[in-house]
Design an enzyme around this catalytic site. Structure first.
Site, PDB file in Angstrom:
ATOM      1  N   HIS A   1     -12.171   4.599  -0.516  1.00  0.00           N
ATOM      2  CA  HIS A   1     -11.939   3.717   0.827  1.00  0.00           C
ATOM      3  C   HIS A   1     -12.717   2.767   0.615  1.00  0.00           C
ATOM      4  O   HIS A   1     -13.239   2.086   1.666  1.00  0.00           O
ATOM      5  CB  HIS A   1     -12.403   4.662   1.771  1.00  0.00           C
ATOM      6  CG  HIS A   1     -11.627   5.665   2.248  1.00  0.00           C
ATOM      7  ND1 HIS A   1     -12.384   6.951   2.638  1.00  0.00           N
ATOM      8  CD2 HIS A   1     -10.200   5.925   2.374  1.00  0.00           C
ATOM      9  CE1 HIS A   1     -11.080   7.735   3.245  1.00  0.00           C
ATOM     10  NE2 HIS A   1      -9.897   6.971   2.676  1.00  0.00           N
TER      11      HIS A   1
ATOM     12  N   GLU B   1      -7.622  -3.342   5.445  1.00  0.00           N
ATOM     13  CA  GLU B   1      -7.682  -3.179   3.883  1.00  0.00           C
ATOM     14  C   GLU B   1      -6.775  -4.005   3.412  1.00  0.00           C
ATOM     15  O   GLU B   1      -6.905  -4.993   2.185  1.00  0.00           O
ATOM     16  CB  GLU B   1      -7.284  -1.902   3.336  1.00  0.00           C
ATOM     17  CG  GLU B   1      -8.218  -0.805   3.886  1.00  0.00           C
ATOM     18  CD  GLU B   1      -7.824   0.805   3.635  1.00  0.00           C
ATOM     19  OE1 GLU B   1      -8.268   1.470   3.003  1.00  0.00           O
ATOM     20  OE2 GLU B   1      -6.690   1.046   4.425  1.00  0.00           O
TER      21      GLU B   1
ATOM     22  N   ARG C   1      -7.173  17.629   3.301  1.00  0.00           N
ATOM     23  CA  ARG C   1      -8.120  18.250   2.517  1.00  0.00           C
ATOM     24  C   ARG C   1      -9.482  18.709   2.974  1.00  0.00           C
ATOM     25  O   ARG C   1     -10.124  18.199   4.319  1.00  0.00           O
ATOM     26  CB  ARG C   1      -8.525  16.671   1.662  1.00  0.00           C
ATOM     27  CG  ARG C   1      -7.221  16.205   0.877  1.00  0.00           C
ATOM     28  CD  ARG C   1      -7.353  14.836   0.337  1.00  0.00           C
ATOM     29  NE  ARG C   1      -6.959  13.948   1.056  1.00  0.00           N
ATOM     30  CZ  ARG C   1      -7.174  12.428   1.171  1.00  0.00           C
ATOM     31  NH1 ARG C   1      -7.973  12.023   0.458  1.00  0.00           N
ATOM     32  NH2 ARG C   1      -6.620  11.488   1.887  1.00  0.00           N
TER      33      ARG C   1
ATOM     34  N   ARG D   1      -2.744  -1.822  -3.489  1.00  0.00           N
ATOM     35  CA  ARG D   1      -3.928  -0.885  -3.329  1.00  0.00           C
ATOM     36  C   ARG D   1      -3.830   0.149  -4.394  1.00  0.00           C
ATOM     37  O   ARG D   1      -2.684   0.652  -4.353  1.00  0.00           O
ATOM     38  CB  ARG D   1      -4.003  -0.259  -1.942  1.00  0.00           C
ATOM     39  CG  ARG D   1      -5.119   0.881  -1.671  1.00  0.00           C
ATOM     40  CD  ARG D   1      -5.237   1.532  -0.665  1.00  0.00           C
ATOM     41  NE  ARG D   1      -5.930   2.502  -0.512  1.00  0.00           N
ATOM     42  CZ  ARG D   1      -5.603   3.911  -0.135  1.00  0.00           C
ATOM     43  NH1 ARG D   1      -4.215   4.237   0.039  1.00  0.00           N
ATOM     44  NH2 ARG D   1      -6.745   4.782  -0.090  1.00  0.00           N
TER      45      ARG D   1
ATOM     46  N   ASN E   1       0.914  -1.143   0.064  1.00  0.00           N
ATOM     47  CA  ASN E   1       0.049   0.033   0.046  1.00  0.00           C
ATOM     48  C   ASN E   1       0.979   1.199  -0.153  1.00  0.00           C
ATOM     49  O   ASN E   1       1.391   1.474   1.078  1.00  0.00           O
ATOM     50  CB  ASN E   1      -0.825   0.088   1.205  1.00  0.00           C
ATOM     51  CG  ASN E   1      -1.759   1.079   1.189  1.00  0.00           C
ATOM     52  OD1 ASN E   1      -1.924   2.060   0.569  1.00  0.00           O
ATOM     53  ND2 ASN E   1      -2.872   0.897   2.212  1.00  0.00           N
TER      54      ASN E   1
END
Length: 399
Positions: free
Chosen positions: A183, A380, A243, A95, A10
């Site tokens: 996500h 994940e 963000r 990912r 990742n």
């Protein structure tokens, strides 16, 4: 030692997370180790690894020249891996943030496929190049090693036409300007483990809040994504570490009209807004929770305010709300943030149990609460490992 091992990567712009899974009988997956190479491209690079029981295996600060970029970090990881794993992995799962409209399930990556994924970079300029760098590096070194790309957008392809649209001309929609959602690997993992919380949860109307450095929310019904707070890019929706989340597009037009260059606007939106911009202190929730500064409180209150409103909006998309699930680093560990968000949802029928919340659940709502609330850790990397193994076995996922 297992004959098969799945390595999961990742990659970010300045970090490389990795996990190694042994494949056992019945294709069970057991984590052998996990690690992080952080500070890539800085003088403060660090390699940290723990084993399957979280016991430390390595904590090193390599020569900065060895961590000049992601490709260099990949080479360092390869050396460490061969010294400790004993054999190359059977496959590598990655990912990849954006799959566009084309990629609705994990795919095997070769040079031609990599070029197609690189073409999606304008849709995720901060994430996509970093995600693809290790794939490119491994292809050049080991073109025979199977690599699988798993997309953060794929889980949300179950959205209906209203959920994925903007109010823009049809021609722009056909060009791919639509709400994708992100996500997805985290949400897919949570969807697969809602039954761990209770037998009724998999079929329930659930809002999942993925709260980390990046933050979003997803409406799930029957374990499928109905709607999501993120849209065309990973800038939309909830305020995040750096963000802004939902932002009037007129702000971007105004900045451009004032002479701000596109690259400067991009840097502002990805690196200097969100909790960092509001507080002027940090985009890390831990720093803000430990600060007495009024601006730190403003940033956290703003996050809770927007999150509570988003829960209500997503509940409307499902025709009601049965449960709220908190996940990812902030969602799993920051009890004050969960409490503040839940307070904004009292009118929806959510009542938190303070003692349960303080110990991080799994159930954190009061017994009489009409809407239940839960904490469920995400994974994940395990989801990527499962997809990678399924693809190798010829078992494909389709949304």
């Amino acid at each position: 030692m297992s004959a098969e091992q799945i390595l999961v990567l990742n990659a970010g712009s300045s970090s490389l997370k990795f996990q190694l899974y042994d494949v056992g009988d019945g294709d069970t997956l057991s984590r052998r180790f996990k690690g992080l190479i952080g500070g890539i491209g800085t003088p403060h690079g660090r390699l940290q690894v723990v084993d399957g029981t979280n016991a430390p295996l390595a904590d090193e600060r390599p020569d900065p020249a060895r961590l000049a970029d992601v490709e260099a970090a990949q080479a360092l990881l390869g050396e460490w891996f061969m010294a400790h794993a004993g054999a190359p992995p059977s496959a590598v799962g990655h990912r990849v943030v954006h799959g566009g409209t084309e990629f609705t399930a994990p795919v095997r990556v070769d040079a031609a496929m990599l070029a197609r994924l690189e073409a999606l970079t304008p849709l995720a300029p901060l994430h996509q190049p970093a995600n693809l760098a290790p794939i490119r590096s491994i292809l050049s070194r080991r073109p025979d090693l199977p690599q699988v790309a798993c997309f953060d957008t794929s889980f949300h392809r179950s959205h209906g036409p209203l959920a994925e649209r903007f109010a823009i001309p049809e021609a722009l929609y056909q060009q791919g300007i639509r709400r994708y959602g992100f996500h997805g690997l985290s949400y897919e993992y949570i969807a697969g483990h809602l039954g761990d919380l209770g037998p009724s949860l998999p079929a329930a109307r659930v809002v999942v809040l993925h709260l980390g450095s990046g933050m979003s929310a997803c409406a799930m019904r029957d374990g499928k994504s109905i709607d999501s707070s993120m849209g065309f890019t990973a800038l939309d929706g909830l305020p995040m570490g750096t963000r802004p989340g939902a932002l009037d597009p007129g702000v971007v037009l105004y900045l451009a009209e004032q002479g701000m260059a596109p690259a400067a606007i991009e840097h502002l939106l990805y690196h200097d807004c969100g909790l960092k911009g509001l507080s002027g202190i940090s985009g890390d929730v831990r720093d803000l929770l430990g600060s007495d500064a009024p601006a730190a409180r403003l940033a956290l209150d703003f996050l809770a305010y927007r999150a509570a409103g988003t829960i209500a909006q997503l509940g409307s998309a499902m025709g009601g709300l049965d449960a709220v699930v908190f996940t990812a680093g902030v969602g799993e560990n920051a009890a004050p943030i969960r409490a503040a968000i839940a307070e904004g949802c009292t009118w929806l029928g959510l009542t938190l149990d303070a003692a349960r919340n303080a110990t991080h659940g799994p159930r954190i709502s009061a017994d009489g609460s009409r809407v239940s609330a839960w904490v469920l850790p995400t994974n994940e990397e395990r989801m990527i490992a499962r997809h990678t193994l399924d693809l190798l076995r010829g078992r494909k996922t389709a949304w």
